[in-house]
Scaffold this active site. Structure first.
Site, PDB file in Angstrom:
ATOM      1  N   GLU A 187      24.324  46.201 -15.006  1.00  0.00           N
ATOM      2  CA  GLU A 187      24.650  45.402 -14.135  1.00  0.00           C
ATOM      3  C   GLU A 187      24.852  45.866 -12.550  1.00  0.00           C
ATOM      4  OE1 GLU A 187      26.474  46.770 -16.746  1.00  0.00           O
ATOM      5  OE2 GLU A 187      28.328  47.247 -16.163  1.00  0.00           O
ATOM      6  N   GLU A 219      25.119  40.242 -17.886  1.00  0.00           N
ATOM      7  CA  GLU A 219      25.037  41.031 -16.690  1.00  0.00           C
ATOM      8  C   GLU A 219      25.508  40.681 -15.419  1.00  0.00           C
ATOM      9  OE1 GLU A 219      24.345  44.118 -17.359  1.00  0.00           O
ATOM     10  OE2 GLU A 219      23.580  43.958 -19.393  1.00  0.00           O
ATOM     11  N   ALA A 265      19.922  46.413 -20.636  1.00  0.00           N
ATOM     12  CA  ALA A 265      20.042  45.902 -19.156  1.00  0.00           C
ATOM     13  C   ALA A 265      21.201  46.548 -18.695  1.00  0.00           C
ATOM     14  CB  ALA A 265      20.278  44.389 -19.254  1.00  0.00           C
TER      15      ALA A 265
HETATM   16 ZN    ZN Z   1      28.039  45.239 -20.178  1.00  0.00          ZN
END
Ligand code: ZN
Length: 894
Positions: free
Chosen positions: A314, A348, A312
């Site tokens: 951010e 995140e 993932a």
């Molecule tokens: Zn990170």
């Protein structure tokens, strides 16, 4: 960014491309008007100009995997300069001009430097000396770029939609240096600016950016132009764009802030769990950091497929997450993955403040982003899900970091980053897990309240700007944590692990007095003198009396605690060090283990086993802790115990008698716990218990426990009549038991299931399982299948890595024979780490020779990863015979 990880049940792990040496630190231009700190920040760009605002418009051609765009960068020129230099990679730039705030536009000539990933804009045919004078300008032009099939820059992910039809969605991934593949940019974290982004996409598609859509206008037949709201001042690597056949669910998260999950159309309620987590996190962090979330919305966007590097990212207001780490599919989401969905959101979302609002000035301080987000992720998860025991998980993070930090090939938390590949490789266990461990230790030293008020002051001072590690220490020390900076510097600027040794322990008048000395804990330099010293905060506790805090300076300390019972010198396990007791103290502690707090049980078990395996003490000393874990232990402690048995089983290698002896003990000790939990998930049980069930099934199944194997076969047979018969949170877990020991018929059945699967996560899981077969003929079939178009472009590299976990020579030979093709299936930042991942589990001298020869052909940046693998392999070869021998003796004696 949230790293990919390897876990027993869920394989989520790590992985690159351009080697662009940055010029030696650009001569800091004394004439720059930037803040003093900026002059110390390394840069590949001259510091004579900086951006204040970007206007970027793109039109993707998803089918052709290309896009065209226009850019206009508002630039402040700070000193006379012959040209304006920005980053650009894999872009073709057309006509460009420079428009001064007052005066006539100047046409520019563009020179691209592929190695440096820059575009140099030079005024064409200027009268007089060719120089751009200080002032405000707009740099504008048009360009074209490429859409990748792996997650770097603007990229495409192909998947089957809810109707089983082939579909394609577009996303962006810019960390670390890939925004330069999207548009010409000052692509370094310290060049913060505001962004206006617009995109022309098919009318039926949804487009997502950092900000909500500000306007939408028709753009010819079947097309629309979407313009997003202006971003706050931010770093280029946080810009995001995505488009596809999506749906969005949303709910209010805080006053003026809406949380949303964007996923492929047809995902339905699978996004609900992640949405609830996300919405809860916004007020939690707003309160913790003392700063409101500055955007009107925060989305998490689900991408089908996976990356070899990360799970993932951010992007501010538009987090990107691979769907398997975001969507909760009742048909196949395991407990471990469900937990991952929550912790990834927590990680995140923490970055929205720590990383996005306040950003490290340069990649040297990457750990400020990642160590912090990892630490905060655990804190938030503990707040919302205390019944998952997240704080106990910090021990696992500590052990993961120490697994790298114990070798000479490690590096300090704060490291010198000068090349693009060095940036890519900085995303590792030292940056994340050691970062988290050291922060946990420092928070314990400062105290929760002081620590938090320091952080709030730091946030307030640096918001919408950049910072350095020292800024943080200063803020926390000013908040009241005296002496913190020195401890922090010892642990962040030096590599390695302190070993605190109890040199002597005496009991007199109801008190125990310990004499402690310090060394360096190492796996590859045992017995060699080390000059390393750390100021170590110690928390020493005995069975009675209150724990005693002290700082070990100059490598020695004397501590006196009340009582004469067993003593723990890293009570609460928040210290980043190993604790070596006298044999007598260790034996007493092992005996007392069932009465200790779960965190100390867990930490002591991991710590004492590692000291035994490294050779600091006999195996029997560590194994006494393993044997003392009660069968009804906290689920995370029990998982650690079963994991230790699994490790001993693997270490026995080809020694069948040794394997059988380990398996027999593991089964005798832990099958009863599985019997208590039952094979089937229970309603209303905590996820921690559900995860323990998964771990027990996986490990006992691998060891061939007859009851587990029979249950796996029973369930697998049901699929003949009903392909959905195994659906549920344990499906992948049971199927893994089958896949590992698969015969050709079972393998072919799994292959058919994989090919028929339409849900992207389930499909990837099944293809990966095909590569888990231990039979070399079947794992070769999986390797051959991996490079066809059948598994999907982002699953192939995972399959090859999966084979490497149980048959490294086979996977590595396949890699050598197909290197270019395999690298084309790994995202731009991931080559080095992928190389490390597929070689790490080797355990033969022949592989040492092969890897050593291969390393000699690589650039130094990539060689590091092979050297890390070699350290681990040599260590296993050197220590395994003793570990196996002593373990067998212990098993016999008991
Ligand atoms: Zn990170």
């Amino acid at each position: 960014m949230h790293l990919r990880r390897s876990a027993a049940v869920m394989a989520f792990a790590l992985c690159s491309t351009m080697l662009a040496p940055l010029p030696a630190q650009a001569a800091a231009d004394a004439t720059t008007a930037a803040a003093p700190a900026a002059a110390e920040v390394p840069s590949s760009l001259p510091r004579t100009a900086r951006p204040t605002h970007y206007t970027i418009a793109i039109t993707p051609d998803a089918k052709a995997l290309t896009f065209k765009g226009t850019f206009a960068i508002d630039v402040e020129v700070l000193a006379n300069a012959p040209a304006i230099v920005v980053n650009a990679d894999q872009l073709a730039i057309g006509a460009a001009r420079l428009v001064p705030a007052k005066g006539d536009a100047m046409p520019l000539t563009v020179t691209l430097d592929k190695a440096a990933q820059t575009a140099t804009f030079t005024p064409a045919a200027m009268p007089g000396p060719a120089v751009i004078a200080p002032g405000l300008y707009r740099l504008e032009g048009s360009y074209t770029g490429l859409i990748d099939t792996q997650a770097s820059g603007l990229f495409a992910l192909d998947y089957k939609d809810a109707d089983g039809k082939d579909n394609r969605a577009l996303f962006t991934q810019f960390e670390a240096p890939f925004a330069r593949r999207f548009a010409p940019m000052f692509d370094e974290p310290s060049f913060k600016a505001t962004f206006d982004l617009s995109a022309t996409v098919p009318v039926g598609q949804m487009a997502i950016g950092n900000l909500p859509i500000a306007s939408e206008t028709p753009a010819g037949p079947g097309l629309k132009t979407v313009t997003f709201g202006t971003s706050p001042k931010m770093s280029s690597y946080l810009l995001f764009f995505g488009t596809g056949d999506f749906e969005r669910i949303a709910k209010p998260a805080a006053p003026g802030v809406e949380a949303g999950i964007v996923s492929p159309r047809g995902s339905g309620e699978q996004a609900r769990f992640a949405l609830d987590e996300l919405a809860n996190l916004i007020p939690f962090y707003t309160d913790y950091f003392g700063q409101p979330f500055p955007l009107p919305k925060i989305d998490t966007v689900a991408g089908p497929g996976e990356s070899q590097t990360f799970g993932a990212m951010e992007n501010w207001g538009a987090i990107f997450t691979f769907a398997r780490g975001l969507l909760d599919d009742p048909a196949n989401t395991t407990p471990v993955r469900r937990r991952y969905i929550a912790t990834t959101q927590a990680h995140e979302t923490a970055h929205q403040w720590f990383g996005d609002l306040v950003t490290m000035a340069w990649w040297d301080d990457l750990w400020l982003n990642e160590g912090f987000a990892s630490w905060m992720e655990t804190k938030a998860t503990d707040h919302f899900h205390p019944d998952w025991f997240p704080l106990l998980d910090r021990v696992e993070g500590r052990e993961q970091a120490m697994g790298l930090d114990a070798y000479r090939t490690t590096h300090p938390i704060v490291q010198k980053i000068r090349t693009v590949e060095e940036t890519n490789q900085a995303f590792d266990s030292i940056t994340y897990e050691k970062g988290e461990a050291v922060i946990s230790m420092l928070e314990a030293y400062a105290g929760e309240d002081v620590w938090r008020s320091g952080l709030r002051a730091y946030m307030a001072e640096h918001k919408f700007a950049n910072s350095h590690t020292m800024d943080l220490w200063r803020a926390v020390e000013q908040a009241g944590a005296k002496g913190l900076t020195n401890i922090a510097l010892d642990f962040t600027t030096q590599p390695g692990i302190p070993l605190v040794r109890v040199a002597a322990a005496k009991c007199a008048a109801g008190r125990t007095t310990l004499t402690l000395t310090q060394e360096e804990f190492t796996r590859d330099r045992i017995g060699q003198p080390s000059a390393m010293r750390w100021r170590v905060p110690l928390l020493v506790a005995s069975g009675t009396g209150s724990p005693v805090r002290t700082i070990m300076a100059n490598g020695r300390a004397t501590v006196s605690v009340g009582g004469c019972g067993p003593v723990v010198i890293n009570a609460g396990q928040l210290g980043y060090y190993r604790s070596l007791y006298t044999p007598r103290m260790a034996a007493r502690l092992a005996k007392a283990l069932p009465a200790l707090k779960p965190i100390d049980q867990l930490g002591l078990l991991a710590d004492q086993m590692e000291l035994s395996e490294a050779g600091y003490q006999p195996m029997a000393a560590g194994l006494a802790f393993l044997g003392a874990v009660p069968v009804d232990a906290n689920p995370l402690v029990a998982s650690e115990a079963i994991g230790q048995f699994n490790d001993l089983y693997d270490r026995a290698g080809e020694n069948k008698a040794a394997k059988a002896a380990v398996a027999a003990r593991a089964i005798a000790a832990w099958k009863p716990r599985l019997d208590t939990l039952g094979f089937a998930p229970r309603k209303d049980e905590s996820l921690a218990f559900a995860s323990l069930r998964s771990a027990l099934i996986a490990v006992l199944g691998k060891m061939g426990e007859p009851g587990v194997v029979a249950e796996a076969r029973r369930q697998f047979a049901l699929l003949d009549a009903n392909p959905r018969a195994m659906d549920g949170p344990l499906k992948t877990v049971w199927q893994r038991v089958i896949a590992r020991k698969a015969d050709p018929a079972a393998w072919t059945k799994l292959e058919k299931l994989a090919e028929a699967a339409t849900a992207s996560s389930e499909r990837a899981d099944l293809f990966t399982l095909l590569a888990a077969a231990e039979d070399p003929a079947l794992s070769q079939k999986a390797l051959d299948l991996s490079l066809t178009t059948i598994p999907g472009a982002t699953t192939s590299a995972t399959m090859i890595a999966q084979v490497s976990y149980h048959n490294t020579p086979q996977a590595f030979d396949f890699f050598l024979a197909n290197t270019d093709k395999i690298y084309s299936l790994v995202d731009g930042a991931g080559r080095g780490r992928y190389l490390g991942r597929i070689t790490h589990e080797a355990d033969t001298q022949a592989m040492v020779a092969k890897l050593t020869a291969y390393a000699a052909t690589l650039d130094p940046d990539l060689r590091v990863q092979i050297e890390r693998s070699l350290s681990a392999i040599r260590d296993r070869l050197a220590t395994n015979p003793r570990i196996v021998r002593e373990t067998q003796a212990w098993l016999k004696a008991k």
